[in-house]
Design a protein around this motif. Sequence first.
Motif, mmCIF file in Angstrom:
data_model
loop_
_atom_site.group_PDB
_atom_site.id
_atom_site.type_symbol
_atom_site.label_atom_id
_atom_site.label_comp_id
_atom_site.label_asym_id
_atom_site.label_seq_id
_atom_site.Cartn_x
_atom_site.Cartn_y
_atom_site.Cartn_z
ATOM 1 N N GLN A 275 0.817 -1.215 0.000
ATOM 2 C CA GLN A 275 0.000 0.000 0.000
ATOM 3 C C GLN A 275 0.855 1.270 0.000
ATOM 4 N N GLN A 276 2.154 1.141 0.211
ATOM 5 C CA GLN A 276 3.003 2.327 0.386
ATOM 6 C C GLN A 276 3.006 3.269 -0.823
ATOM 7 N N PRO A 277 3.102 2.772 -2.053
ATOM 8 C CA PRO A 277 3.033 3.702 -3.194
ATOM 9 C C PRO A 277 1.722 4.476 -3.263
ATOM 10 N N ARG A 278 0.616 3.797 -2.981
ATOM 11 C CA ARG A 278 -0.684 4.467 -3.003
ATOM 12 C C ARG A 278 -0.750 5.570 -1.957
ATOM 13 N N ILE A 279 -0.203 5.297 -0.773
ATOM 14 C CA ILE A 279 -0.209 6.286 0.310
ATOM 15 C C ILE A 279 0.588 7.519 -0.091
ATOM 16 N N ILE A 280 1.738 7.318 -0.707
ATOM 17 C CA ILE A 280 2.545 8.457 -1.145
ATOM 18 C C ILE A 280 1.801 9.273 -2.187
ATOM 19 N N ARG A 281 1.129 8.604 -3.102
ATOM 20 C CA ARG A 281 0.362 9.335 -4.122
ATOM 21 C C ARG A 281 -0.724 10.186 -3.480
ATOM 22 N N ARG A 334 10.360 1.576 -9.062
ATOM 23 C CA ARG A 334 9.309 2.291 -9.792
ATOM 24 C C ARG A 334 8.743 3.429 -8.952
ATOM 25 N N LEU A 335 8.566 3.171 -7.658
ATOM 26 C CA LEU A 335 8.045 4.194 -6.757
ATOM 27 C C LEU A 335 8.983 5.401 -6.698
ATOM 28 N N ILE A 336 10.270 5.164 -6.601
ATOM 29 C CA ILE A 336 11.230 6.263 -6.513
ATOM 30 C C ILE A 336 11.181 7.126 -7.767
ATOM 31 N N TYR A 337 11.162 6.492 -8.940
ATOM 32 C CA TYR A 337 11.112 7.247 -10.181
ATOM 33 C C TYR A 337 9.787 8.000 -10.316
ATOM 34 N N GLU A 338 8.710 7.357 -9.896
ATOM 35 C CA GLU A 338 7.390 8.015 -9.949
ATOM 36 C C GLU A 338 7.357 9.228 -9.044
ATOM 37 N N LEU A 339 7.929 9.096 -7.845
ATOM 38 C CA LEU A 339 7.971 10.196 -6.902
ATOM 39 C C LEU A 339 8.795 11.355 -7.447
ATOM 40 N N ALA A 340 9.959 11.026 -7.991
ATOM 41 C CA ALA A 340 10.824 12.060 -8.561
ATOM 42 C C ALA A 340 10.122 12.782 -9.710
ATOM 43 N N GLU A 341 9.422 12.020 -10.550
ATOM 44 C CA GLU A 341 8.727 12.604 -11.683
ATOM 45 C C GLU A 341 7.625 13.561 -11.212
ATOM 46 N N SER A 342 6.939 13.192 -10.147
ATOM 47 C CA SER A 342 5.847 14.029 -9.642
ATOM 48 C C SER A 342 6.363 15.339 -9.044
ATOM 49 N N LEU A 343 7.646 15.341 -8.658
ATOM 50 C CA LEU A 343 8.236 16.532 -8.040
ATOM 51 C C LEU A 343 8.933 17.423 -9.056
ATOM 52 N N SER A 344 9.053 16.955 -10.276
ATOM 53 C CA SER A 344 9.803 17.720 -11.294
ATOM 54 C C SER A 344 8.956 18.855 -11.886
#
Length: 344
Positions: A275-281, A334-344
């Motif tokens: 559930q951790q990726p969903r929580i971060i989103r 995948r989560l790390i790259y997704e997080l970085a992309e959302s912050l760019s």
Amino acid sequence: MNMDFKRKLSIPMEIKDLFPLTENMRRIKEERDQEIRDIFSGKSQKCLLIIGPCSADNEISVMDYLTRLAGVQEKVKNHLFIIPRVYTNKPRTTGDGYKGLLHQPDPGSGPDLLKGIIATRELHMRVIRDTGLTSADEMLYPENHKYLDDLLSYVAIGARSVEDQQHRLTASGMEVPAGMKNPTSGDVTVMMNSIHAAQNSHTFIYRGWEASSAGNPFAHAILRGYTNSNGEHFPNYHYENLLQVIDAYKKRPQLKNPAVIIDTNHENSGKDPLQQPRIIREILSSCKSSKEIRTIVKGFMVESYIEDGRQDIDGGCYGKSITDACLGWDKSERLIYELAESLS
């Protein structure tokens, strides 16, 4: 006393003399510590990601994981600052079970605290030397912090320790950020009291000395969910929960560098690491909806290892947690790259 005093352990100074940092390792730590302070003070807009195994149970697989993590850090360095979780102590709710590398350098053998002290120091040193990263650990035993205080860039005070005065006062003498988790009850006031204590100076007994601390301006909140009186898990990362912490900080204007880290596992995930990726989103969505939330949320904690899930000590699966279940490497990357992309 009904105790068997087996041997006198080496003091931290002796262990540090046997296993000293090189000048390059000191330089790496100083540079990373400053960048972390800049994130908490608001000088840097990077997001912190404190990520790694629930427990650093095996040096080979932990270093395998961290080597992969260091490669990813280089690719996302413009937006994310990664601090590897290298947790060498494991709190046990009932006292049963594996208590971490400090107690059992070999999880399949009995406790050996001297070997454990050496193993924890060597592992944290190897992290710096081999990856160029500096790590986070949980301060389960305040008196043991001196064995590692020249190596760590982040310290967490756990949900069962945050109400303890010795933990709070020891945190007040740290030179790196100390994250104070909400207690297992979820009481925000208790967490804020611990931050207040850690940010102020104190005189207290530490390792047989009368010691004075200067106060830690980077002591801050960690939200990790909570358990009610019936043992049911409840999260506290939602929009309303974040506003509640912001309001708690506003009622204490004397506190410096208001900050929150969200622990995405434990009670926040209902102990389901997937559930951790969903929580971060969801939290990123909250940040987009509120400037105050975006300002105060400095990053995330993620429990992650090479393989999904957990196993018993004798399970035999390489890179799979023997304590709490973790998110596997492929999903974590995948989560790390997704997080970085959302912050760019």
